[in-house]
Scaffold this active site. Structure first.
Site, PDB file in Angstrom:
ATOM      1  N   LYS A  66       9.921  -8.230   5.446  1.00 34.56           N
ATOM      2  CA  LYS A  66       9.070  -7.920   4.308  1.00 34.56           C
ATOM      3  C   LYS A  66       8.322  -9.186   3.883  1.00 34.56           C
ATOM      4  O   LYS A  66       8.682 -10.275   4.283  1.00 34.56           O
ATOM      5  CB  LYS A  66       9.910  -7.430   3.132  1.00 34.56           C
ATOM      6  CG  LYS A  66      10.521  -6.047   3.368  1.00 34.56           C
ATOM      7  CD  LYS A  66      11.310  -5.515   2.175  1.00 34.56           C
ATOM      8  CE  LYS A  66      10.568  -5.599   0.889  1.00 34.56           C
ATOM      9  NZ  LYS A  66       9.205  -5.020   0.877  1.00 34.56           N
TER      10      LYS A  66
ATOM     11  N   ASP B 253      10.776   0.503  -2.007  1.00 36.57           N
ATOM     12  CA  ASP B 253       9.828  -0.493  -1.509  1.00 36.57           C
ATOM     13  C   ASP B 253       9.469  -0.188  -0.055  1.00 36.57           C
ATOM     14  O   ASP B 253      10.163   0.569   0.630  1.00 36.57           O
ATOM     15  CB  ASP B 253      10.442  -1.901  -1.621  1.00 36.57           C
ATOM     16  CG  ASP B 253       9.390  -3.000  -1.574  1.00 36.57           C
ATOM     17  OD1 ASP B 253       8.185  -2.696  -1.381  1.00 36.57           O
ATOM     18  OD2 ASP B 253       9.767  -4.175  -1.722  1.00 36.57           O
TER      19      ASP B 253
ATOM     20  N   SER C 256       0.822  -1.213   0.000  1.00 41.19           N
ATOM     21  CA  SER C 256       0.000   0.000   0.000  1.00 41.19           C
ATOM     22  C   SER C 256       0.860   1.269   0.000  1.00 41.19           C
ATOM     23  O   SER C 256       0.466   2.287  -0.584  1.00 41.19           O
ATOM     24  CB  SER C 256      -0.937  -0.020   1.211  1.00 41.19           C
ATOM     25  OG  SER C 256      -0.204  -0.199   2.401  1.00 41.19           O
TER      26      SER C 256
ATOM     27  N   GLU D 279      10.993  -9.280  -4.457  1.00 41.33           N
ATOM     28  CA  GLU D 279      11.518  -8.079  -3.786  1.00 41.33           C
ATOM     29  C   GLU D 279      12.982  -8.278  -3.412  1.00 41.33           C
ATOM     30  O   GLU D 279      13.800  -7.371  -3.555  1.00 41.33           O
ATOM     31  CB  GLU D 279      10.682  -7.787  -2.540  1.00 41.33           C
ATOM     32  CG  GLU D 279       9.274  -7.323  -2.878  1.00 41.33           C
ATOM     33  CD  GLU D 279       8.356  -7.158  -1.680  1.00 41.33           C
ATOM     34  OE1 GLU D 279       7.346  -6.455  -1.822  1.00 41.33           O
ATOM     35  OE2 GLU D 279       8.638  -7.721  -0.609  1.00 41.33           O
TER      36      GLU D 279
HETATM   37  C1  5RP Z   1       5.072  -6.906   0.258  1.00 40.72           C
HETATM   38  C2  5RP Z   1       5.908  -6.156   1.216  1.00 40.72           C
HETATM   39  C3  5RP Z   1       5.477  -4.793   1.597  1.00 40.72           C
HETATM   40  O1  5RP Z   1       6.507  -3.902   1.339  1.00 40.72           O
HETATM   41  C4  5RP Z   1       5.143  -4.774   3.050  1.00 40.72           C
HETATM   42  O2  5RP Z   1       4.176  -5.771   3.307  1.00 40.72           O
HETATM   43  C5  5RP Z   1       4.610  -3.406   3.494  1.00 40.72           C
HETATM   44  O3  5RP Z   1       3.379  -3.183   2.931  1.00 40.72           O
HETATM   45  P1  5RP Z   1       2.520  -1.880   3.198  1.00 40.72           P
HETATM   46  O4  5RP Z   1       3.225  -0.760   2.512  1.00 40.72           O
HETATM   47  O5  5RP Z   1       1.184  -2.197   2.598  1.00 40.72           O
HETATM   48  O6  5RP Z   1       2.438  -1.691   4.688  1.00 40.72           O
HETATM   49  O7  5RP Z   1       6.930  -6.610   1.669  1.00 40.72           O
HETATM   50  O8  5RP Z   1       5.535  -8.210   0.064  1.00 40.72           O
END
Ligand code: 5RP
Length: 220
Positions: free
Chosen positions: A93, A80, A29, A102
């Site tokens: 992550k 990211d 998000s 990633e």
């Molecule tokens: C996806 C990830 C995201 O970077 C992590 O879950 C953070 O997500 P968000 O920005 O929705 O809090 O590693 O695999």
């Protein structure tokens, strides 16, 4: 409030990517805000290497072409999010399940910029269940091995990764030595990737709070 802070962190990352033609783009998000912010400046980019089908769809929708990492080689910059961040800029992550791609992009990038709201900063990693991508036929074997490490692995119901694998989320694992745990879990046969980013941690974390956005980096 949290959405506002995620956007604030994403806004802060724009100055870091201005001079590059090809971007590495993560998933989640917070990254969705980042992709939205790319739209007005999209013409300055040749394309992006994307870490998930979800981000690919969003990038294509705003007109940024998707490039194959194998034809790009090393990337200048990767942006990211993260589920948890410690003071060494080591990360958990994979909450969105995109951890393997990633990790590949992070390893292939000169600079990894992590964007997050302040709630992601922790003193010890592990409160957020640690995601592990596993080859489906190894589920039972890997579950037993992870339990021996001291955690409580749980199968992520109804979820298949973009690579066709399953996720085990390890609950209640106190991660005092992230690098050691990363290596131990990666060494289990059947594990594709663990969502611990200690071997390749972030270079810069842009951490948004109502007071402003802090820049965390190990060099400063
Ligand atoms: C996806 C990830 C995201 O970077 C992590 O879950 C953070 O997500 P968000 O920005 O929705 O809090 O590693 O695999």
């Amino acid at each position: 409030m949290q959405e506002h802070l995620k956007r604030q962190a994403a806004e802060a990352s724009i100055e870091y990517i201005q001079h590059y033609k090809i971007l590495g783009v993560g998933t989640g998000s917070t990254v969705n805000h980042f992709i939205d912010l790319l739209e007005p400046i999209k013409d300055q980019f040749e394309g992006a290497v994307s870490s998930s089908e979800a981000s690919t769809e969003k990038l294509l929708a705003i007109g940024i072409p998707i490039l194959d990492l194998n034809s790009v080689g090393m990337l200048d910059v990767y942006v990211d999010g993260a589920d948890e961040i410690n003071s060494n800029l080591e990360l958990i992550k994979g909450g969105g399940g995109a951890l393997t791609r990633e990790k590949i992009i992070a390893a292939s990038s000169k600079v990894f910029i992590c964007i997050a709201d302040q709630s992601k900063l922790v003193s010890c990693l592990g409160k957020f269940p640690l995601p592990v991508e596993v080859i489906p036929m190894a589920q039972h074997y890997v579950t037993e091995k992870l339990t021996k490490l001291g955690g409580r692995p749980a199968y992520r119901e109804g979820f298949i990764t973009d690579n066709g694998n399953i996720i085990l989320d390890i609950h209640e694992l106190e991660i005092n030595e992230p690098l050691k745990i990363e290596h131990s879990i990666n060494n289990i046969t059947g594990v594709v990737t663990v969502g611990l980013f200690a071997e390749r941690s972030a270079d810069v974390v842009l951490l948004a709070s109502p007071e402003g956005t802090k820049t965390l980096s190990l060099g400063t």
